[in-house]
Design a protein around this motif. Structure first.
Motif, PDB file in Angstrom:
ATOM      1  N   ASN B  50      46.964  37.809  33.341  1.00 46.81           N
ATOM      2  CA  ASN B  50      48.195  37.576  34.092  1.00 46.81           C
ATOM      3  C   ASN B  50      47.956  36.505  35.154  1.00 46.81           C
ATOM      4  O   ASN B  50      46.983  36.573  35.908  1.00 46.81           O
ATOM      5  N   GLN B  51      48.855  35.571  35.226  1.00 45.81           N
ATOM      6  CA  GLN B  51      48.707  34.478  36.176  1.00 45.81           C
ATOM      7  C   GLN B  51      48.928  34.980  37.597  1.00 45.81           C
ATOM      8  O   GLN B  51      49.977  35.549  37.900  1.00 45.81           O
ATOM      9  N   GLY B  52      47.922  34.827  38.422  1.00 48.72           N
ATOM     10  CA  GLY B  52      48.037  35.182  39.829  1.00 48.72           C
ATOM     11  C   GLY B  52      47.904  36.662  40.136  1.00 48.72           C
ATOM     12  O   GLY B  52      48.111  37.073  41.282  1.00 48.72           O
ATOM     13  N   SER B  53      47.586  37.477  39.140  1.00 48.42           N
ATOM     14  CA  SER B  53      47.398  38.912  39.412  1.00 48.42           C
ATOM     15  C   SER B  53      46.339  39.464  38.465  1.00 48.42           C
ATOM     16  O   SER B  53      45.837  38.754  37.596  1.00 48.42           O
ATOM     17  N   GLU B  54      46.015  40.725  38.650  1.00 44.23           N
ATOM     18  CA  GLU B  54      44.951  41.347  37.861  1.00 44.23           C
ATOM     19  C   GLU B  54      45.357  41.440  36.388  1.00 44.23           C
ATOM     20  O   GLU B  54      46.527  41.670  36.065  1.00 44.23           O
ATOM     21  N   ALA B  55      44.388  41.296  35.518  1.00 46.73           N
ATOM     22  CA  ALA B  55      44.647  41.388  34.082  1.00 46.73           C
ATOM     23  C   ALA B  55      45.030  42.817  33.690  1.00 46.73           C
ATOM     24  O   ALA B  55      44.701  43.781  34.380  1.00 46.73           O
ATOM     25  N   THR B  56      45.721  42.919  32.574  1.00 46.06           N
ATOM     26  CA  THR B  56      46.111  44.209  32.017  1.00 46.06           C
ATOM     27  C   THR B  56      45.178  44.534  30.866  1.00 46.06           C
ATOM     28  O   THR B  56      45.190  43.844  29.844  1.00 46.06           O
ATOM     29  N   TYR B  57      44.375  45.587  31.018  1.00 50.29           N
ATOM     30  CA  TYR B  57      43.334  45.906  30.047  1.00 50.29           C
ATOM     31  C   TYR B  57      43.819  46.939  29.037  1.00 50.29           C
ATOM     32  O   TYR B  57      44.565  47.862  29.372  1.00 50.29           O
ATOM     33  N   GLU B  58      43.323  46.787  27.810  1.00 51.33           N
ATOM     34  CA  GLU B  58      43.607  47.748  26.757  1.00 51.33           C
ATOM     35  C   GLU B  58      42.653  48.932  26.881  1.00 51.33           C
ATOM     36  O   GLU B  58      41.610  48.863  27.554  1.00 51.33           O
ATOM     37  N   SER B  59      43.013  49.987  26.202  1.00 56.76           N
ATOM     38  CA  SER B  59      42.193  51.189  26.222  1.00 56.76           C
ATOM     39  C   SER B  59      40.789  50.874  25.725  1.00 56.76           C
ATOM     40  O   SER B  59      40.618  50.228  24.683  1.00 56.76           O
ATOM     41  N   GLY B  60      39.807  51.303  26.481  1.00 57.23           N
ATOM     42  CA  GLY B  60      38.425  51.074  26.090  1.00 57.23           C
ATOM     43  C   GLY B  60      37.790  49.869  26.753  1.00 57.23           C
ATOM     44  O   GLY B  60      36.595  49.636  26.584  1.00 57.23           O
ATOM     45  N   PHE B  61      38.570  49.104  27.479  1.00 59.11           N
ATOM     46  CA  PHE B  61      38.055  47.920  28.168  1.00 59.11           C
ATOM     47  C   PHE B  61      38.358  48.042  29.655  1.00 59.11           C
ATOM     48  O   PHE B  61      39.459  48.446  30.041  1.00 59.11           O
ATOM     49  N   VAL B  62      37.359  47.714  30.496  1.00 58.14           N
ATOM     50  CA  VAL B  62      37.512  47.866  31.940  1.00 58.14           C
ATOM     51  C   VAL B  62      37.173  46.579  32.649  1.00 58.14           C
ATOM     52  O   VAL B  62      36.380  45.762  32.167  1.00 58.14           O
ATOM     53  N   ILE B  63      37.732  46.448  33.833  1.00 62.72           N
ATOM     54  CA  ILE B  63      37.592  45.214  34.603  1.00 62.72           C
ATOM     55  C   ILE B  63      36.153  44.960  35.011  1.00 62.72           C
ATOM     56  O   ILE B  63      35.715  43.804  35.083  1.00 62.72           O
ATOM     57  N   ASP B  64      35.387  46.014  35.282  1.00 62.32           N
ATOM     58  CA  ASP B  64      34.006  45.802  35.725  1.00 62.32           C
ATOM     59  C   ASP B  64      33.161  45.165  34.632  1.00 62.32           C
ATOM     60  O   ASP B  64      32.235  44.422  34.916  1.00 62.32           O
ATOM     61  N   LYS B  65      33.478  45.479  33.402  1.00 59.81           N
ATOM     62  CA  LYS B  65      32.722  44.948  32.280  1.00 59.81           C
ATOM     63  C   LYS B  65      33.253  43.578  31.845  1.00 59.81           C
ATOM     64  O   LYS B  65      32.485  42.710  31.464  1.00 59.81           O
TER      65      LYS B  65
END
Lengths: 111, 116
Positions: B50-65
Motif C-alpha cells: 500500500n502506498q504510504g501505509s503498511e502492507a496488507t499481509y496474507e495468512s501465513g506471512f508477517v511483517i517481521d519476516k
C-alpha cells in the motif's frame, strides 16, 4: 482447499497438435479469470475473462469462460515448440485485488 | 503494458541474512503486490503493498519476516529477513492499473533467491 484447479498438470504433444487446458474454480464472489504463460520466471498475461460464452482470441490461442459451470478452457491450435511453458490460471474475487492461482499446466511441445 | 523491473534478478544468500528486492514500474499504478513461487509450486500472494501505509499481509506471512515498503506509486521493496533454506523461491512483484487495466495484474521478471 484449492480454489483454482488446473488439469492436466502436465502434457506432452507434438508440434502441430491442438491442446486444451482446463481451469475450474470455486470462489465466493467471482470477478475475473486470467490466463498467464510462464516460461522462465515472469508470468506473461494472456487473457482476462469476465463474461460467460465470449471467446477471447489471440493468434493461435483462445479462451472461454463458463460462469455457470465454473470453469475456463485455454485452447492452443497448431502448437509450436515455443508454446512450451507453464500455463497458469488465476481467479480474482470482488473482495479484493488478490489473485488465486492454480498449480499450472506444464506443456511441452516436441518437434 | 508498462515495464516492470526487479532487482536483483537472482541472488544466493547465506542463512540468517536478509535480502531486499526492488520493484520499479515505469508508470504510476494503482496496486502493487508481492508473490512467492516455491520450487514446483504456483504463485502465492505474500502481501499487497500500500502506498504510504503498511502492507496488507496474507495468512501465513508477517511483517517481521517480509517487511514491505511502497514510498510512491511506482516503486516497492520486499525484504526477506533472517533467511533460511525454506525461503528459496522466486519472488515476483505485480501491478494493476497499468494503461487503465484495473483488473489485469502484470508481473515483473522475478527474483530467484537461493538460501544456503
Amino acid at each position: 482447499e484449492d480454489k483454482v484447479v488446473q488439469s492436466p498438470l502436465s502434457l506432452v504433444v507434438h508440434e502441430g497438435d491442438t491442446v486444451t487446458l482446463n481451469c475450474s474454480y470455486e470462489v465466493t464472489n467471482f470477478r475475473s479469470l486470467l490466463w498467464y504463460k510462464q516460461e522462465k520466471k515472469a508470468p506473461t498475461f494472456l487473457f482476462m475473462l469476465t463474461s460467460s460464452g465470449i471467446e477471447k482470441k489471440s493468434g493461435r490461442l483462445s479462451s472461454i469462460l463458463d460462469k455457470k459451470e465454473l470453469f475456463s478452457i485455454l485452447n492452443i491450435t497448431a502448437t509450436q515448440t515455443g508454446d512450451s511453458a507453464i500455463y497458469l490460471c488465476a481467479v480474482g474475487e470482488n473482495s479484493g485485488y488478490a489473485l488465486n492461482f492454480g498449480k499450472g499446466t506444464s506443456l511441452l511441445v516436441t518437434p | 503494458s508498462a515495464v516492470i523491473s526487479q532487482k536483483p534478478s537472482r541472488d544466493i544468500c547465506q542463512r540468517g541474512t536478509s535480502l531486499t528486492i526492488q520493484c520499479q514500474v515505469d508508470s504510476q499504478v494503482t496496486m502493487m503486490f508481492w508473490y512467492r513461487q516455491q520450487p514446483g509450486q504456483s504463485l502465492t500472494l505474500i502481501a499487497t503493498a500500500n502506498q504510504g501505509s503498511e502492507a496488507t499481509y496474507e495468512s501465513g506471512f508477517v511483517i517481521d519476516k517480509f517487511p514491505i515498503s511502497r514510498p510512491n506509486l511506482t516503486f516497492s521493496t520486499l525484504t526477506v529477513s533472517n533467511m533460511s533454506p525454506e525461503d528459496s523461491s522466486i519472488y515476483l512483484c505485480s501491478a494493476t492499473g497499468l494503461a487503465g487495466a484495473t483488473d489485469t495484474q502484470y508481473f515483473g521478471p522475478g527474483t530467484r533467491l537461493t538460501v544456503l
